[in-house]
Write a protein that holds these residues in place. Structure first.
Motif, mmCIF file in Angstrom:
data_model
loop_
_atom_site.group_PDB
_atom_site.id
_atom_site.type_symbol
_atom_site.label_atom_id
_atom_site.label_comp_id
_atom_site.label_asym_id
_atom_site.label_seq_id
_atom_site.Cartn_x
_atom_site.Cartn_y
_atom_site.Cartn_z
ATOM 1 N N GLU A 203 69.734 -87.300 -5.706
ATOM 2 C CA GLU A 203 68.903 -86.119 -5.521
ATOM 3 C C GLU A 203 67.755 -86.330 -4.539
ATOM 4 O O GLU A 203 66.668 -85.764 -4.701
ATOM 5 N N LEU A 204 67.986 -87.107 -3.511
ATOM 6 C CA LEU A 204 66.971 -87.288 -2.477
ATOM 7 C C LEU A 204 67.030 -86.150 -1.470
ATOM 8 O O LEU A 204 68.100 -85.629 -1.145
ATOM 9 N N THR A 205 65.851 -85.795 -0.948
ATOM 10 C CA THR A 205 65.774 -84.993 0.266
ATOM 11 C C THR A 205 65.250 -85.920 1.351
ATOM 12 O O THR A 205 64.165 -86.501 1.202
ATOM 13 N N VAL A 206 66.010 -86.080 2.407
ATOM 14 C CA VAL A 206 65.675 -87.028 3.469
ATOM 15 C C VAL A 206 65.422 -86.273 4.757
ATOM 16 O O VAL A 206 66.274 -85.503 5.223
ATOM 17 N N VAL A 207 64.245 -86.484 5.323
ATOM 18 C CA VAL A 207 63.899 -85.911 6.624
ATOM 19 C C VAL A 207 63.813 -87.048 7.624
ATOM 20 O O VAL A 207 63.165 -88.067 7.361
ATOM 21 N N GLY B 200 65.063 -87.895 -6.704
ATOM 22 C CA GLY B 200 64.485 -86.564 -6.656
ATOM 23 C C GLY B 200 63.278 -86.405 -5.766
ATOM 24 O O GLY B 200 62.625 -85.362 -5.807
ATOM 25 N N THR B 201 62.956 -87.398 -4.948
ATOM 26 C CA THR B 201 61.777 -87.299 -4.091
ATOM 27 C C THR B 201 62.170 -86.853 -2.681
ATOM 28 O O THR B 201 63.330 -86.944 -2.273
ATOM 29 N N ALA B 202 61.163 -86.403 -1.949
ATOM 30 C CA ALA B 202 61.348 -86.027 -0.549
ATOM 31 C C ALA B 202 60.803 -87.151 0.316
ATOM 32 O O ALA B 202 59.599 -87.424 0.305
ATOM 33 N N VAL B 203 61.678 -87.830 1.032
ATOM 34 C CA VAL B 203 61.274 -88.982 1.830
ATOM 35 C C VAL B 203 61.569 -88.722 3.296
ATOM 36 O O VAL B 203 62.520 -88.016 3.640
ATOM 37 N N ALA B 204 60.738 -89.295 4.152
ATOM 38 C CA ALA B 204 60.970 -89.243 5.592
ATOM 39 C C ALA B 204 61.220 -90.656 6.090
ATOM 40 O O ALA B 204 60.566 -91.601 5.636
ATOM 41 N N LEU C 88 56.712 -79.122 6.947
ATOM 42 C CA LEU C 88 57.196 -79.829 5.756
ATOM 43 C C LEU C 88 56.075 -80.543 5.008
ATOM 44 O O LEU C 88 55.027 -80.863 5.577
ATOM 45 N N HIS C 89 56.317 -80.800 3.721
ATOM 46 C CA HIS C 89 55.421 -81.580 2.873
ATOM 47 C C HIS C 89 56.272 -82.648 2.187
ATOM 48 O O HIS C 89 57.182 -82.322 1.411
ATOM 49 N N LEU C 90 55.993 -83.910 2.463
ATOM 50 C CA LEU C 90 56.847 -85.015 2.047
ATOM 51 C C LEU C 90 56.110 -85.962 1.105
ATOM 52 O O LEU C 90 54.899 -86.130 1.206
ATOM 53 N N VAL D 62 53.424 -88.737 9.818
ATOM 54 C CA VAL D 62 52.333 -89.317 9.028
ATOM 55 C C VAL D 62 51.513 -88.208 8.365
ATOM 56 O O VAL D 62 51.172 -88.282 7.177
ATOM 57 N N ALA D 63 51.226 -87.162 9.123
ATOM 58 C CA ALA D 63 50.413 -86.062 8.602
ATOM 59 C C ALA D 63 51.135 -85.282 7.508
ATOM 60 O O ALA D 63 50.493 -84.719 6.607
ATOM 61 N N ALA D 64 52.461 -85.247 7.559
ATOM 62 C CA ALA D 64 53.244 -84.465 6.598
ATOM 63 C C ALA D 64 53.469 -85.190 5.276
ATOM 64 O O ALA D 64 53.881 -84.561 4.289
#
Length: 256
Positions: free
Chosen positions: A117-121, A94-98, A166-168, A199-201
């Motif tokens: 349930e991952l969000t992958v950027v 369930g996390t947002a990972v880059a 985006l916010h990751l 890195v900033a996101a």
């Protein structure tokens, strides 16, 4: 084709792509793997290329040298796999990972396809392809778009615009090199911009870097050592490098 002609053609491919695989050359030239290995040995003995497991890479990379994805993928395979397995333990459902571009992050992608349930950027074509092929309906994959680099990264204004909105939760960053003076670096100026935006996101920065990255310096810095929350490397990382990283980063993880 005579051996000298074949070796000249092999050397041209190494210089153009940054590296080659034995199996691909054998199929291309219609000879055995052993014949190709002898060719690579002959070229290595003359100091024209470096032999690695499964193939060969170009000699004497500079700060702007950028091998292709295929060339980098044959280097330190075991170390990259071990790093990826350990890094996957840092990801919760369930996390947002880059995931930045790189062969180690591509290894990590293969270990994350079963996390629900991952969000992958990502700005990496090979990384995105791993998730697309898995076809999980509960995972969302965002490919940034942009201009393609030799390492199959997407960079430039389009990528920057996508990332900056985006916010990751966490970024897993693959790097070309790391040192106390230069921090984490890349040989591609536009990729450095994209990685800095990643890195900033992200709330947390996890750097994936095998031992060969220590002391290598690309032309452009991505982040200082102290900006990393975690660095995951392998046991061949020199003790002095481990001491330096331990001093600068929150956590250094060494895998067998």
């Amino acid at each position: 084709m005579l051996a000298p002609q074949r070796q000249a053609a092999i050397l041209d491919r190494v210089r153009a792509a940054g590296g080659v695989r034995v199996t691909e050359l054998a199929a291309e030239f219609g000879v055995s793997d052993m014949t190709i290995r002898r060719d690579l040995e002959a070229l290595a003995d003359r100091g024209l290329l470096s032999k690695v497991h499964g193939g060969a890479t170009s000699m004497h990379p500079g700060s702007t040298d950028e091998p292709g994805f295929a060339a980098k993928s044959i280097r330190q395979r075991a170390e990259k796999a071990a790093i990826a397995i350990r890094a996957a333990q840092l990801v919760s459902p369930g996390t947002a990972v880059a995931l930045s571009a790189g062969t180690t992050t591509a290894e990590l992608a293969q270990r994350l396809v079963d996390v629900p349930e991952l969000t992958v950027v990502t700005n990496s074509i090979p990384v995105a392809d791993v998730f697309y092929r898995a076809g999980r309906p509960d995972q969302t994959v965002v490919l940034t778009g942009g201009v393609r680099t030799p390492s199959d990264a997407l960079v430039g204004p389009v990528a920057l615009t996508a990332i900056r909105s985006l916010h990751l939760d966490v970024l897993f960053l693959g790097v070309h090199g790391m040192s106390e003076r230069a921090g984490f670096t890349t040989p591609n100026l536009m990729e450095a911009d994209t990685n800095r935006a990643l890195v900033a996101a992200a709330e947390r920065l996890v750097v994936l870097a095998d031992h060969t990255k220590w002391g290598t310096v690309g032309i452009s810095s991505i982040a200082e050592l102290s900006e990393a929350h975690v660095v995951v490397s392998d046991a061949a990382l020199p003790e002095a490098a481990q001491a330096t990283l331990t001093e600068h980063v929150e956590e250094l993880v060494i895998v067998p």
